[in-house]
Design a protein around this motif. Structure first.
Motif, PDB file in Angstrom:
ATOM      1  N   THR A  95       0.980  -1.296  -0.030  1.00 23.15           N
ATOM      2  CA  THR A  95      -0.412  -0.245  -0.301  1.00 23.15           C
ATOM      3  C   THR A  95       0.664   1.138  -0.391  1.00 23.15           C
ATOM      4  O   THR A  95       2.186   0.922  -0.035  1.00 23.15           O
ATOM      5  CB  THR A  95      -0.919   0.263   1.247  1.00 23.15           C
ATOM      6  OG1 THR A  95      -0.402   0.114   3.159  1.00 23.15           O
ATOM      7  CG2 THR A  95      -2.013  -0.816   1.292  1.00 23.15           C
ATOM      8  N   ILE A  96       0.345   2.335  -0.328  1.00 25.45           N
ATOM      9  CA  ILE A  96       1.107   3.487  -0.233  1.00 25.45           C
ATOM     10  C   ILE A  96       1.401   4.058   1.030  1.00 25.45           C
ATOM     11  O   ILE A  96       2.207   4.447   1.450  1.00 25.45           O
ATOM     12  CB  ILE A  96      -0.263   4.634  -0.912  1.00 25.45           C
ATOM     13  CG1 ILE A  96       0.037   4.653  -2.102  1.00 25.45           C
ATOM     14  CG2 ILE A  96       0.920   6.200  -0.709  1.00 25.45           C
ATOM     15  CD1 ILE A  96      -1.362   6.056  -3.213  1.00 25.45           C
ATOM     16  N   GLU A  97       0.566   3.374   2.227  1.00 23.76           N
ATOM     17  CA  GLU A  97       0.813   3.640   3.177  1.00 23.76           C
ATOM     18  C   GLU A  97       2.659   3.042   4.346  1.00 23.76           C
ATOM     19  O   GLU A  97       3.539   3.216   4.325  1.00 23.76           O
ATOM     20  CB  GLU A  97      -0.409   3.568   4.524  1.00 23.76           C
ATOM     21  CG  GLU A  97      -1.380   4.231   4.181  1.00 23.76           C
ATOM     22  CD  GLU A  97      -2.298   4.333   2.969  1.00 23.76           C
ATOM     23  OE1 GLU A  97      -1.781   2.725   2.327  1.00 23.76           O
ATOM     24  OE2 GLU A  97      -3.577   4.874   2.974  1.00 23.76           O
ATOM     25  N   SER A 100       5.158   4.671   2.186  1.00 20.65           N
ATOM     26  CA  SER A 100       5.699   5.438   2.604  1.00 20.65           C
ATOM     27  C   SER A 100       6.775   5.465   3.954  1.00 20.65           C
ATOM     28  O   SER A 100       7.275   6.300   3.950  1.00 20.65           O
ATOM     29  CB  SER A 100       4.422   7.087   3.377  1.00 20.65           C
ATOM     30  OG  SER A 100       4.572   7.430   3.982  1.00 20.65           O
ATOM     31  N   SER A 106       6.388  10.752   2.488  1.00 19.49           N
ATOM     32  CA  SER A 106       5.247  11.470   2.890  1.00 19.49           C
ATOM     33  C   SER A 106       4.324  10.387   2.406  1.00 19.49           C
ATOM     34  O   SER A 106       4.567  10.095   0.196  1.00 19.49           O
ATOM     35  CB  SER A 106       4.867  13.115   2.482  1.00 19.49           C
ATOM     36  OG  SER A 106       5.085  13.484   1.352  1.00 19.49           O
ATOM     37  N   LEU A 107       2.889  10.726   2.016  1.00 18.64           N
ATOM     38  CA  LEU A 107       2.105   9.623   0.794  1.00 18.64           C
ATOM     39  C   LEU A 107       1.967  10.333   0.174  1.00 18.64           C
ATOM     40  O   LEU A 107       1.986   9.820  -0.912  1.00 18.64           O
ATOM     41  CB  LEU A 107       0.556   9.533   2.497  1.00 18.64           C
ATOM     42  CG  LEU A 107       0.219   8.897   3.385  1.00 18.64           C
ATOM     43  CD1 LEU A 107      -1.021   9.164   4.207  1.00 18.64           C
ATOM     44  CD2 LEU A 107       0.422   7.434   3.503  1.00 18.64           C
ATOM     45  N   ARG A 108       1.990  11.833   0.754  1.00 14.94           N
ATOM     46  CA  ARG A 108       1.401  12.360  -0.865  1.00 14.94           C
ATOM     47  C   ARG A 108       2.989  12.600  -1.735  1.00 14.94           C
ATOM     48  O   ARG A 108       2.832  12.433  -3.593  1.00 14.94           O
ATOM     49  CB  ARG A 108       1.401  14.150  -0.688  1.00 14.94           C
ATOM     50  CG  ARG A 108       1.475  14.962  -1.417  1.00 14.94           C
ATOM     51  CD  ARG A 108       0.482  14.443  -2.549  1.00 14.94           C
ATOM     52  NE  ARG A 108      -0.092  15.666  -3.559  1.00 14.94           N
ATOM     53  CZ  ARG A 108      -0.239  15.427  -4.423  1.00 14.94           C
ATOM     54  NH1 ARG A 108      -0.835  14.744  -5.234  1.00 14.94           N
ATOM     55  NH2 ARG A 108      -0.581  16.294  -5.380  1.00 14.94           N
ATOM     56  N   ALA A 111       2.629   8.739  -3.706  1.00 16.84           N
ATOM     57  CA  ALA A 111       1.301   9.132  -4.626  1.00 16.84           C
ATOM     58  C   ALA A 111       1.622   9.773  -5.876  1.00 16.84           C
ATOM     59  O   ALA A 111       2.355   9.499  -6.770  1.00 16.84           O
ATOM     60  CB  ALA A 111       0.235   9.647  -4.213  1.00 16.84           C
ATOM     61  N   GLN A 124      -6.388   8.997  -8.428  1.00 18.78           N
ATOM     62  CA  GLN A 124      -6.070   8.417  -7.406  1.00 18.78           C
ATOM     63  C   GLN A 124      -4.424   9.169  -6.451  1.00 18.78           C
ATOM     64  O   GLN A 124      -5.084   9.222  -5.278  1.00 18.78           O
ATOM     65  CB  GLN A 124      -5.104   6.892  -7.516  1.00 18.78           C
ATOM     66  CG  GLN A 124      -6.688   6.060  -8.186  1.00 18.78           C
ATOM     67  CD  GLN A 124      -5.421   4.822  -8.697  1.00 18.78           C
ATOM     68  OE1 GLN A 124      -4.722   5.204  -9.748  1.00 18.78           O
ATOM     69  NE2 GLN A 124      -5.892   3.560  -8.750  1.00 18.78           N
ATOM     70  N   TYR A 128      -4.013  12.047  -1.964  1.00 12.27           N
ATOM     71  CA  TYR A 128      -3.385  11.965  -0.440  1.00 12.27           C
ATOM     72  C   TYR A 128      -2.660  13.320  -0.888  1.00 12.27           C
ATOM     73  O   TYR A 128      -1.643  13.576   0.181  1.00 12.27           O
ATOM     74  CB  TYR A 128      -1.899  11.147  -1.382  1.00 12.27           C
ATOM     75  CG  TYR A 128      -2.663   9.116  -0.856  1.00 12.27           C
ATOM     76  CD1 TYR A 128      -2.323   8.880   0.536  1.00 12.27           C
ATOM     77  CD2 TYR A 128      -3.047   9.042  -2.122  1.00 12.27           C
ATOM     78  CE1 TYR A 128      -2.917   7.982  -0.051  1.00 12.27           C
ATOM     79  CE2 TYR A 128      -3.418   7.208  -1.434  1.00 12.27           C
ATOM     80  CZ  TYR A 128      -3.504   6.236  -0.301  1.00 12.27           C
ATOM     81  OH  TYR A 128      -3.627   5.277  -0.380  1.00 12.27           O
ATOM     82  N   SER A 129      -3.387  14.192  -1.153  1.00  7.63           N
ATOM     83  CA  SER A 129      -3.169  15.849  -1.280  1.00  7.63           C
ATOM     84  C   SER A 129      -3.375  16.378   0.363  1.00  7.63           C
ATOM     85  O   SER A 129      -3.724  16.376   0.976  1.00  7.63           O
ATOM     86  CB  SER A 129      -4.417  16.616  -1.710  1.00  7.63           C
ATOM     87  OG  SER A 129      -3.520  16.008  -3.598  1.00  7.63           O
TER      88      SER A 129
END
Length: 129
Positions: A95-97, A100, A106-108, A111, A124, A128-129
């Motif tokens: 996952t992005i989490e 990260s 950061s998540l952003r 992403a 998508q 995460y903004s």
């Protein structure tokens, strides 16, 4: 630093070499000159501070990021190897989490990089903004 101290001394009406007060008829006693000397001294001081900041090692920058509540690799460039590992991790189902945490980003940041790599869409990434 020497230029900064010289300008400050002159702005205060002091001979920077001897420490004595300059003659009251000296040009440095005019308000315009005093303002200009203080402004120039401030510029030299600000430049010195900018140079200090620029001299942080990568590890010092990481520590500063962490101390300021940001991920360790915040604002660091992505290496080719990291981009490859990111692609493998995301394609492998991470996952992005999780990415990260693994990359100290950061998540952003994750992403945006995945979007640039065309692995996720703009919509998508916008989550995460």
């Amino acid at each position: 630093m020497q230029t900064y101290l010289t300008l400050r001394a002159l702005a205060r009406g002091i001979n920077p070499e001897t420490g004595e007060f300059l003659n009251h008829t000296s040009l440095v006693h005019s308000p315009e000159t005093i303002r200009m000397l203080f402004a120039l001294a401030g510029e030299f001081h600000a430049e010195r501070e900018r140079v200090k900041k620029a001299k942080l090692s990568p590890e010092e920058r990481r520590q500063k990021n962490i101390a300021e509540g940001r991920p360790a690799n915040f604002n660091f460039p992505w290496s080719e190897e990291d981009r490859k590992l990111l692609e493998e991790g995301y394609s492998g189902g991470k996952t992005i989490e999780a990415l990260s945490v693994a990359f100290g980003r950061s998540l952003r940041g994750i992403a945006v990089r995945l979007e640039k790599m065309e692995l996720i869409t703009e919509e998508q990434a916008a989550v995460y903004s």
